[in-house]
Design an enzyme around this catalytic site. Structure first.
Site, mmCIF file in Angstrom:
data_model
loop_
_atom_site.group_PDB
_atom_site.id
_atom_site.type_symbol
_atom_site.label_atom_id
_atom_site.label_comp_id
_atom_site.label_asym_id
_atom_site.label_seq_id
_atom_site.Cartn_x
_atom_site.Cartn_y
_atom_site.Cartn_z
ATOM 1 N N LYS A 1 0.838 -1.206 0.000
ATOM 2 C CA LYS A 1 0.000 0.000 0.000
ATOM 3 C C LYS A 1 0.874 1.258 0.000
ATOM 4 O O LYS A 1 0.679 2.190 -0.777
ATOM 5 C CB LYS A 1 -0.909 0.033 1.235
ATOM 6 N N ASN A 2 1.868 1.279 0.859
ATOM 7 C CA ASN A 2 2.676 2.495 1.036
ATOM 8 C C ASN A 2 3.703 2.724 -0.061
ATOM 9 O O ASN A 2 4.446 3.703 -0.019
ATOM 10 C CB ASN A 2 3.335 2.482 2.419
ATOM 11 N N ARG B 1 -4.744 10.626 4.408
ATOM 12 C CA ARG B 1 -3.816 11.759 4.446
ATOM 13 C C ARG B 1 -2.731 11.649 3.389
ATOM 14 O O ARG B 1 -2.160 12.641 2.950
ATOM 15 C CB ARG B 1 -3.181 11.890 5.812
ATOM 16 N N CYS C 1 -5.168 12.675 13.126
ATOM 17 C CA CYS C 1 -5.247 11.237 12.817
ATOM 18 C C CYS C 1 -5.268 10.494 14.146
ATOM 19 O O CYS C 1 -4.728 10.982 15.130
ATOM 20 C CB CYS C 1 -4.030 10.856 11.984
ATOM 21 N N ARG D 1 0.446 14.303 13.323
ATOM 22 C CA ARG D 1 0.947 14.086 11.948
ATOM 23 C C ARG D 1 0.885 15.343 11.074
ATOM 24 O O ARG D 1 0.259 15.354 10.010
ATOM 25 C CB ARG D 1 0.205 12.937 11.288
ATOM 26 N N ASP E 1 4.505 0.312 12.108
ATOM 27 C CA ASP E 1 3.290 -0.297 11.552
ATOM 28 C C ASP E 1 3.143 -1.766 11.937
ATOM 29 O O ASP E 1 2.148 -2.399 11.559
ATOM 30 C CB ASP E 1 3.277 -0.162 10.023
ATOM 31 N N ILE F 1 7.760 6.719 17.095
ATOM 32 C CA ILE F 1 7.398 7.455 15.872
ATOM 33 C C ILE F 1 6.124 8.288 16.061
ATOM 34 O O ILE F 1 6.086 9.470 15.728
ATOM 35 C CB ILE F 1 7.218 6.486 14.688
ATOM 36 N N ARG G 1 -8.536 -0.734 4.699
ATOM 37 C CA ARG G 1 -7.708 0.316 4.099
ATOM 38 C C ARG G 1 -6.374 -0.241 3.639
ATOM 39 O O ARG G 1 -5.762 0.265 2.710
ATOM 40 C CB ARG G 1 -7.439 1.422 5.119
#
Ligand code: EPZ
Length: 422
Positions: free
Chosen positions: A22-23, A92, A116, A121, A307, A329, A401
């Protein structure tokens, strides 16, 4: 609304393949705005977030079609330079169109993403980076209005934190700037390297792939290309942790073991067997074998990914001791803790650390839990797969998502899991 029902305490066995990342898909889709023409992107996961990004592309005037895992995007005729709040608020990462639009058209108007669940963020690093390259930005009515007077100029851009999408946005701006840009403290994530590979194949000149110092020599023009999205290392990691939590033996195919150095190291120190192959990982744990408590600290790549923090916690709640989980993070990424506590997990939060006191699995019991963000929802699914009894996970739109066909893939591995209408 849909929810997931899991009957837990069953080992997982078999073989599954992971989808594209996804990223990586999000910035590579945005990069097709840089030069007019038709692009072919392969291994694009069909997710709520990639669908949102393609909607943003449509609003800008691009035309796209999907053929299986391939998405064809024609960005010849852009009719708009604005990404609206209605879409940006749902994802975002839509801010990733800012850089390519500025580079191609010298103007862009994009909604600020807003808050978020996992943290404030802000995008101040992105905006400061643009300004370094000669862009004027104005924040008005919840939007960033960005304009280039004259030509983009290469410059040095320094990030306080190695921002992933910040690095990607500045990369996609600097490739068409006059002169040379140096990004210092750049992100080193594999998804950034995937974008660099695509930009270089379009004709960009970029040095330092995989390093925290990237040098971009601006060029006059770029060309449309074909590119392939890398495997999703976070999806891979999620399934590795799920098998570690339930016991069993699973081979994951179409993945990249090299992209998960820290997780593989941590799972081995938990006592889980991991075998790395070419594009495959086999994970194995005897159901009765103990899981050793292991501390983690989330860090930028190649450190332990934030993540995967929630998913790893879902493993530590049944380990044989106390684990310290330090989240460095994002300032609010323990939303899953309260839900895991509903399953009788013993987790105490102290600022940016969580103390996880493991319990024998038989004491963890399924119940109704609620997803709060993408990775927290994956953590609840893992806890439900391992716990005794029935778990109901609601608000699974978060999960969709970022995970393609998770219920189907887990069913393939023998999980008693289904998705139903609430
Ligand atoms: C990317 O988000 C990922 N999203 C996130 O994945 C991931 O958690 C994150 O990187 C960290 O690995 C995508 O790639 C689409 P950052 P990004 O900018 O780029 C601060 C998932 O679950 N910061 O690297 O938004 C920021 O607040 C998602 O798939 C600023 O202060 O993250 C954070 O504390 C969630 N100002 C830190 O830097 C800025 O302008 C790192 O954030 C930018 C960032």
């Amino acid at each position: 609304m849909e929810k997931i029902i899991i009957q837990g305490d069953r080992p997982l066995n078999g073989t599954i393949s992971v989808s594209g990342a996804k990223n990586a898909a999000l910035p590579l889709i945005a990069a097709t705005l840089l030069a007019p023409g038709t692009y072919k992107l392969h291994n694009v996961p069909d997710l709520r977030d990639t669908r949102t990004m393609l909607k943003v592309m449509e609003i800008l005037g691009a035309v796209w079609t999907r053929q299986g895992k391939t998405v064809i995007i024609d960005s010849t005729n852009l009719t708009g330079l604005e990404a609206p709040y209605d879409l940006v608020k749902t994802m975002r990462a839509s801010v990733l169109v800012l850089g390519p639009l500025l580079a191609r058209s010298g103007y862009a108007r994009v909604s600020l993403p807003g808050g978020c669940a996992i943290g404030a963020r802000p995008i101040n690093y992105h905006l400061r980076g643009f300004e370094q390259l000669g862009v004027t930005t104005v924040l008005a009515e919840g939007y960033v209005e960005a304009r280039v007077d004259g030509k983009l100029q290469g410059n040095v851009v320094y990030f306080d934190n190695p921002s992933v999408t910040g690095t990607e946005n500045i990369l996609m701006t600097a490739v068409l700037a006059e002169g040379t840009t140096v990004i210092k403290n750049a992100a080193r994530e594999p998804e950034v390297s995937n974008l660099i590979d695509m930009l270089v194949s379009m004709g960009a000149v970029i040095e330092g792939r995989g390093d925290d110092r990237l040098t971009i020599h601006g060029v006059k023009t770029l060309n449309p290309v074909e590119a392939t999205i890398i495997p999703d290392r976070i999806e891979t990691g999620t399934y590795l942790i799920a098998v570690a939590a339930t016991g069993g033996e699973v081979t994951i195919t179409d993945c990249c073991p090299d992209h998960l150095p820290s997780l593989i190291e941590k799972l081995r120190s938990c006592g889980v067997q991991i075998e790395e192959g070419k594009g495959t990982i086999t994970v194995k744990r005897e159901k009765q074998a103990e899981i050793r408590s292991t501390d983690i600290k989330t860090m930028p790549y190649p450190g332990f990914p934030t993540d995967l923090q929630a998913q790893f916690m879902a493993l530590m709640i049944q380990a044989d001791g106390v684990a310290v989980i330090n989240e460095t993070i994002f300032e609010n990424r323990f939303m899953h803790v309260a839900e895991l506590q509903r399953m009788a997990a013993d987790v105490r939060i102290n600022g940016s650390s969580a103390l996880v006191k493991g319990k024998p699995r038989k004491l963890l019991c399924g119940t109704q839990v609620m997803a709060t963000d993408l990775r927290a929802s994956a953590s609840l699914v893992i806890a439900g797969l391992a716990a005794h009894g029935k778990t109901e996970v609601s608000r699974i739109y978060h999960l969709e998502r970022g995970y393609e066909n998770m219920v189907e893939k887990l069913s393939l591995l023998g999980a008693d899991i289904k998705k139903i209408q609430e």
